[in-house]
Each structure stands twice: as structure tokens, then as C-alpha cells.
Design a protein around this motif. Sequence first.
Motif, mmCIF file in Angstrom:
data_model
loop_
_atom_site.group_PDB
_atom_site.id
_atom_site.type_symbol
_atom_site.label_atom_id
_atom_site.label_comp_id
_atom_site.label_asym_id
_atom_site.label_seq_id
_atom_site.Cartn_x
_atom_site.Cartn_y
_atom_site.Cartn_z
ATOM 1 N N ALA A 133 0.764 -1.288 0.129
ATOM 2 C CA ALA A 133 -0.115 0.166 -0.137
ATOM 3 C C ALA A 133 0.906 1.144 -0.062
ATOM 4 C CB ALA A 133 -0.951 0.028 1.152
ATOM 5 N N ASP A 134 1.785 1.285 0.638
ATOM 6 C CA ASP A 134 2.809 2.554 0.903
ATOM 7 C C ASP A 134 3.556 2.643 -0.381
ATOM 8 O OD1 ASP A 134 2.124 2.599 3.340
ATOM 9 O OD2 ASP A 134 3.999 1.848 4.291
ATOM 10 N N GLU A 135 3.847 1.582 -0.985
ATOM 11 C CA GLU A 135 4.564 1.496 -2.350
ATOM 12 C C GLU A 135 3.779 1.884 -3.306
ATOM 13 O OE1 GLU A 135 6.171 -1.977 -4.918
ATOM 14 O OE2 GLU A 135 6.865 -2.327 -2.856
ATOM 15 N N GLY A 136 2.237 1.653 -3.278
ATOM 16 C CA GLY A 136 1.462 2.032 -4.254
ATOM 17 C C GLY A 136 1.364 3.741 -4.335
ATOM 18 N N SER A 137 1.459 4.238 -2.900
ATOM 19 C CA SER A 137 1.407 5.544 -2.882
ATOM 20 C C SER A 137 2.667 6.259 -3.280
ATOM 21 C CB SER A 137 1.118 5.941 -1.253
ATOM 22 O OG SER A 137 1.695 7.010 -0.931
ATOM 23 N N ALA A 138 3.588 5.763 -3.236
ATOM 24 C CA ALA A 138 4.643 6.186 -3.851
ATOM 25 C C ALA A 138 4.954 6.295 -5.352
ATOM 26 C CB ALA A 138 6.025 5.619 -3.287
ATOM 27 N N VAL A 150 -3.695 0.858 -16.251
ATOM 28 C CA VAL A 150 -2.189 1.177 -15.927
ATOM 29 C C VAL A 150 -1.321 0.790 -17.009
ATOM 30 C CG1 VAL A 150 -0.226 1.271 -14.291
ATOM 31 C CG2 VAL A 150 -2.656 1.652 -13.243
ATOM 32 N N LYS A 151 -1.444 -0.779 -17.346
ATOM 33 C CA LYS A 151 -0.621 -1.350 -18.218
ATOM 34 C C LYS A 151 -0.834 -0.637 -19.647
ATOM 35 C CE LYS A 151 1.917 -4.967 -16.392
ATOM 36 N NZ LYS A 151 3.288 -5.513 -16.767
ATOM 37 N N SER A 190 6.371 -3.200 -13.407
ATOM 38 C CA SER A 190 6.245 -4.590 -12.884
ATOM 39 C C SER A 190 4.760 -5.167 -12.374
ATOM 40 C CB SER A 190 7.355 -4.948 -11.659
ATOM 41 O OG SER A 190 7.005 -4.261 -10.616
ATOM 42 N N ASP A 191 4.437 -6.362 -12.559
ATOM 43 C CA ASP A 191 3.106 -6.677 -12.239
ATOM 44 C C ASP A 191 2.825 -6.193 -10.572
ATOM 45 O OD1 ASP A 191 2.665 -7.637 -14.568
ATOM 46 O OD2 ASP A 191 2.824 -9.688 -14.209
ATOM 47 N N ALA A 192 3.732 -6.464 -9.739
ATOM 48 C CA ALA A 192 3.783 -6.226 -8.405
ATOM 49 C C ALA A 192 3.624 -4.691 -8.212
ATOM 50 C CB ALA A 192 5.049 -6.586 -7.668
ATOM 51 N N VAL A 221 2.261 -2.708 -10.284
ATOM 52 C CA VAL A 221 0.834 -2.369 -11.068
ATOM 53 C C VAL A 221 -0.339 -2.891 -9.923
ATOM 54 C CG1 VAL A 221 -0.858 -3.114 -12.879
ATOM 55 C CG2 VAL A 221 1.574 -2.598 -13.498
ATOM 56 N N LYS A 222 0.015 -3.756 -9.190
ATOM 57 C CA LYS A 222 -1.004 -4.145 -8.424
ATOM 58 C C LYS A 222 -1.153 -3.393 -7.216
ATOM 59 C CE LYS A 222 -1.803 -9.282 -8.381
ATOM 60 N NZ LYS A 222 -2.168 -9.232 -9.895
ATOM 61 N N ALA A 223 0.142 -2.799 -6.838
ATOM 62 C CA ALA A 223 0.217 -1.807 -5.692
ATOM 63 C C ALA A 223 -0.271 -0.705 -6.032
ATOM 64 C CB ALA A 223 1.740 -1.737 -5.397
ATOM 65 N N VAL A 224 -0.248 0.095 -7.208
ATOM 66 C CA VAL A 224 -0.616 1.271 -7.209
ATOM 67 C C VAL A 224 -2.258 1.281 -7.529
ATOM 68 C CG1 VAL A 224 -0.514 1.518 -10.052
ATOM 69 C CG2 VAL A 224 -0.180 3.388 -8.706
ATOM 70 N N ALA A 225 -2.656 0.062 -8.237
ATOM 71 C CA ALA A 225 -3.951 -0.162 -8.305
ATOM 72 C C ALA A 225 -4.818 -0.247 -7.008
ATOM 73 C CB ALA A 225 -4.433 -1.523 -9.251
#
Length: 112
Positions: free
Chosen positions: A27-32, A77-78, A96-98, A100-104
Motif C-alpha cells: 500500500a505504501d509502495e502504491g502511494s509512492a 495502468v498497463k 512490474s506486475d507487483a 501495477v497491483k500496488a498502485v491499483a
Amino acid sequence: MKPMKSMKQLGLLTVATLMAASLNASADEGSAIFTKECAKCHGADGKGDTAMGKKLKIKDLTVEAAKLGDAKIESTVKAGVKDGDKVRMKGFPDMSDADVKAVAKYVLTLKK
Ligand code: HEC
């Protein structure tokens, strides 16, 4: 053989700790990622209330995201968004898929 056993337990503990940390990180990564890659158009809060957002007539992600759901956000996003031949939003095919998932996942937390 006792020291071997405790080494193994230590190893398992480390793996468990790392796994828990990476779950929290997404979640933090997605925010970044959002701040770095998306906010210039969609706005830090996702409302699209930016100069670019107004120019591009971006919809309010805090409202739209929940309607789309995570799979659709990930594919957006992709692949980006096209209107006929016109590219409205460039995709992020190299993300990366990870990520993409985090930002979604993060986009889905923007809703009020
Ligand atoms: C260059 C500006 C720009 C950037 C950067 C950008 N977008 Fe977009 N985005 C748009 C535009 C324009 C649209 C199409 C208009 C709309 O649907 O709001 C759009 C649409 C979307 C949609 C679909 C909304 C809908 O209702 O169908 C999602 C989801 C989205 N963007 C997420 C992201 C994410 C996540 C990032 C960062 C990884 C990102 N965007 C980066 C401009 C941008």
C-alpha cells in the motif's frame, strides 16, 4: 545438531517477518508510485484537479476507481487509455506486475 535446528527456526522467522513487511509495503509502495507516476495528471488526491487534469478532462478517480475495480485499473495502468486512435493516457507497459497491483490497490483507497 541443536544449533542447526535453531538456525532453521531463525530462518523461518526471518522469512515470516519479511513476508509480513512486504504485505504492508504494497500500500505504501502504491502511494509512492502514484505520487511519482500518476499525480501530475490525476492529482495527489486522485481527483484530477490539476492543470493537466483539466486539459485532459480527467475523471475523478476517487469516484471512478470503485466502479472499475482492481482488474480494470491494473489493465488501464498497463495499457493506458485510448479514444479511437488518440492516446489519452499513456500506459506503463514496463511497470512490474507487483507495482501495477500496488498502485491499483492504492487507487482504490482514494475513494471517499
Ligand atoms: C499524462 C497524464 C496521465 C498520467 C501520467 C496518468 N494518467 Fe491515468 N488517465 C489520464 C487520462 C487523460 C485518462 C482518461 C480520462 C479519464 O478516464 O479520466 C486516464 C484514465 C485513467 C483511469 C481510468 C479512469 C476511468 O474512469 O476509466 C485510471 C484507472 C487511471 N487513469 C489510473 C492511472 C494511474 C494509476 C496512473 C499512474 C500509474 C496514471 N493513471 C497516470 C491521464 C494520465
